[in-house]
Scaffold this motif. Structure first.
Motif, PDB file in Angstrom:
ATOM      1  N   ALA A 157       0.893  -1.560   0.211  1.00 48.65           N
ATOM      2  CA  ALA A 157       0.183  -0.238  -0.297  1.00 48.65           C
ATOM      3  C   ALA A 157       0.730   1.141  -0.230  1.00 48.65           C
ATOM      4  CB  ALA A 157      -1.043  -0.266   1.017  1.00 48.65           C
ATOM      5  N   LEU A 158       2.189   0.765   1.008  1.00 48.54           N
ATOM      6  CA  LEU A 158       2.723   2.513   0.972  1.00 48.54           C
ATOM      7  C   LEU A 158       3.567   2.332  -0.740  1.00 48.54           C
ATOM      8  CD1 LEU A 158       4.486   4.446   2.584  1.00 48.54           C
ATOM      9  CD2 LEU A 158       6.224   2.861   2.902  1.00 48.54           C
ATOM     10  N   ILE A 159       4.182   1.904  -1.292  1.00 46.04           N
ATOM     11  CA  ILE A 159       4.702   1.890  -2.515  1.00 46.04           C
ATOM     12  C   ILE A 159       3.895   2.058  -4.040  1.00 46.04           C
ATOM     13  CG2 ILE A 159       5.926   0.573  -4.730  1.00 46.04           C
ATOM     14  CD1 ILE A 159       7.189  -1.915  -2.332  1.00 46.04           C
ATOM     15  N   ASN A 160       2.280   1.285  -3.930  1.00 44.33           N
ATOM     16  CA  ASN A 160       1.491   2.286  -4.536  1.00 44.33           C
ATOM     17  C   ASN A 160       1.474   2.987  -4.629  1.00 44.33           C
ATOM     18  OD1 ASN A 160       0.955  -0.887  -5.654  1.00 44.33           O
ATOM     19  ND2 ASN A 160      -0.335  -0.824  -4.255  1.00 44.33           N
ATOM     20  N   GLY A 161       0.874   3.839  -3.365  1.00 41.42           N
ATOM     21  CA  GLY A 161       1.149   5.549  -2.626  1.00 41.42           C
ATOM     22  C   GLY A 161       2.060   6.630  -3.528  1.00 41.42           C
ATOM     23  N   LEU A 162       2.901   5.411  -2.939  1.00 42.06           N
ATOM     24  CA  LEU A 162       4.395   5.911  -3.034  1.00 42.06           C
ATOM     25  C   LEU A 162       4.024   6.607  -4.919  1.00 42.06           C
ATOM     26  CD1 LEU A 162       7.111   4.757  -1.380  1.00 42.06           C
ATOM     27  CD2 LEU A 162       5.931   7.399  -0.451  1.00 42.06           C
ATOM     28  N   HIS A 163       4.065   5.688  -6.017  1.00 42.61           N
ATOM     29  CA  HIS A 163       3.546   5.861  -7.061  1.00 42.61           C
ATOM     30  C   HIS A 163       2.354   7.094  -7.155  1.00 42.61           C
ATOM     31  CE1 HIS A 163       5.549   2.119  -8.240  1.00 42.61           C
ATOM     32  NE2 HIS A 163       6.183   2.199  -7.539  1.00 42.61           N
ATOM     33  N   LEU A 164       1.512   6.568  -7.028  1.00 45.89           N
ATOM     34  CA  LEU A 164       0.313   7.805  -6.972  1.00 45.89           C
ATOM     35  C   LEU A 164       0.566   8.943  -7.171  1.00 45.89           C
ATOM     36  CD1 LEU A 164      -2.681   7.739  -8.382  1.00 45.89           C
ATOM     37  CD2 LEU A 164      -3.592   7.425  -5.845  1.00 45.89           C
ATOM     38  N   CYS A 165       1.088   9.003  -6.369  1.00 46.17           N
ATOM     39  CA  CYS A 165       1.589  10.689  -5.468  1.00 46.17           C
ATOM     40  C   CYS A 165       2.490  10.900  -6.853  1.00 46.17           C
ATOM     41  CB  CYS A 165       2.362  10.802  -4.293  1.00 46.17           C
ATOM     42  SG  CYS A 165       1.321  10.761  -2.897  1.00 46.17           S
ATOM     43  N   ALA A 166       3.702  10.419  -7.173  1.00 47.46           N
ATOM     44  CA  ALA A 166       3.925  10.781  -8.048  1.00 47.46           C
ATOM     45  C   ALA A 166       3.624  10.565  -9.455  1.00 47.46           C
ATOM     46  CB  ALA A 166       5.509   8.811  -8.607  1.00 47.46           C
ATOM     47  N   VAL A 167       2.597  10.371  -9.464  1.00 46.77           N
ATOM     48  CA  VAL A 167       1.965   9.878 -10.977  1.00 46.77           C
ATOM     49  C   VAL A 167       0.292  11.807 -10.817  1.00 46.77           C
ATOM     50  CG1 VAL A 167      -0.504  10.149 -12.398  1.00 46.77           C
ATOM     51  CG2 VAL A 167       1.416   8.079 -11.623  1.00 46.77           C
ATOM     52  N   ILE A 168      -0.027  12.309  -9.770  1.00 50.34           N
ATOM     53  CA  ILE A 168      -0.517  12.778  -8.968  1.00 50.34           C
ATOM     54  C   ILE A 168       0.115  14.285  -9.257  1.00 50.34           C
ATOM     55  CG2 ILE A 168      -1.773  14.169  -7.745  1.00 50.34           C
ATOM     56  CD1 ILE A 168      -2.953  11.549  -6.761  1.00 50.34           C
ATOM     57  N   GLU A 169       1.655  14.517  -8.456  1.00 47.70           N
ATOM     58  CA  GLU A 169       2.421  15.442  -8.438  1.00 47.70           C
ATOM     59  C   GLU A 169       3.628  15.382  -8.894  1.00 47.70           C
ATOM     60  OE1 GLU A 169       1.067  18.757  -4.822  1.00 47.70           O
ATOM     61  OE2 GLU A 169       1.590  16.133  -4.052  1.00 47.70           O
ATOM     62  N   PRO A 170       3.502  15.588 -10.219  1.00 49.65           N
ATOM     63  CA  PRO A 170       4.973  15.118 -10.675  1.00 49.65           C
ATOM     64  C   PRO A 170       6.294  15.513 -10.381  1.00 49.65           C
ATOM     65  CG  PRO A 170       3.745  14.892 -12.853  1.00 49.65           C
ATOM     66  CD  PRO A 170       3.036  15.404 -11.031  1.00 49.65           C
ATOM     67  N   GLU A 171       6.141  16.478 -10.671  1.00 45.14           N
ATOM     68  CA  GLU A 171       6.996  17.912 -10.373  1.00 45.14           C
ATOM     69  C   GLU A 171       7.779  17.714  -8.818  1.00 45.14           C
ATOM     70  OE1 GLU A 171       3.095  19.396  -9.308  1.00 45.14           O
ATOM     71  OE2 GLU A 171       3.826  18.652 -10.888  1.00 45.14           O
TER      72      GLU A 171
END
Length: 192
Positions: A157-171
């Motif tokens: 869940a943590l890893i998926n969350g990190l990936h999702l955050c990277a997609v939502i706010e790539p900057e």
């Protein structure tokens, strides 16, 4: 006659050239140069084919590294294994985008079963890898056996969350920060 491994390699070639959407019994049989009946002998359903191919793909990306080496710090060993889920800077944009595209496509209302099966198989293979790493540490006395499943779910869940955050706010994506966060969670998990 083709072996199961040869058929999986043909399926991986097909995925590499045409994407997961092309992963079908007929497509793989054509790529392997065999009949659909031969393929069905090894993979009785399309879902079985998807599971085998995706499991092989995940296994090629996630190795056990030094997880069994009990002379090393267990937190370092687990952290090193989990780092395989986080893309390096030169890979991060393409891997993140591919991950996001697969999730969006597979979860769309009219998504083809192929993509949903691939996503499910990838998740199952990832869960199996993390459970294997945690089970190794549990067998060495670093974690309670009964905590393996819950902690595997927590880490993924943590890893998926990190990936999702990277997609939502790539900057705002900051790989060193993501690594520190993952390291902190691993330390917390193994020092209770």
């Amino acid at each position: 006659m083709s072996t199961r491994e040869e058929l999986v390699r043909a399926a991986l070639r097909l995925v590499n050239t045409s994407g997961f959407g092309a992963l079908s019994v007929r497509g793989v049989a054509r790529e392997a140069g065999v009949g659909a009946t031969t393929l069905r002998h090894y993979f009785p359903s399309q879902a079985a084919l998807h599971l085998a191919v995706t499991t092989e793909l995940v296994a090629s990306l996630l190795t056990d590294l030094a997880i069994e080496d009990d002379t090393e710090d267990p937190a370092v060993r687990l952290y090193d294994c989990l780092l395989q889920f986080l893309p390096e800077p030169d890979q991060e944009i393409s891997l993140r985008d591919n991950w996001f595209d697969l999730n969006c496509s597979a979860l769309a209302p009219n998504a083809p079963a192929t993509l949903r099966n691939v996503l499910k198989a990838g998740h199952e293979a990832s869960v199996a890898a993390v459970r294997r790493w945690l089970s190794t540490l549990a067998a060495q006395g670093h974690l309670a056996d009964e905590d393996v499943d819950d902690q595997a779910a927590h880490l993924l869940a943590l890893i998926n969350g990190l990936h999702l955050c990277a997609v939502i706010e790539p900057e705002r994506y900051d790989l060193p920060r993501e690594k520190r966060l993952l390291q902190w969670h691993v330390h917390q998990l193994l020092t209770r």
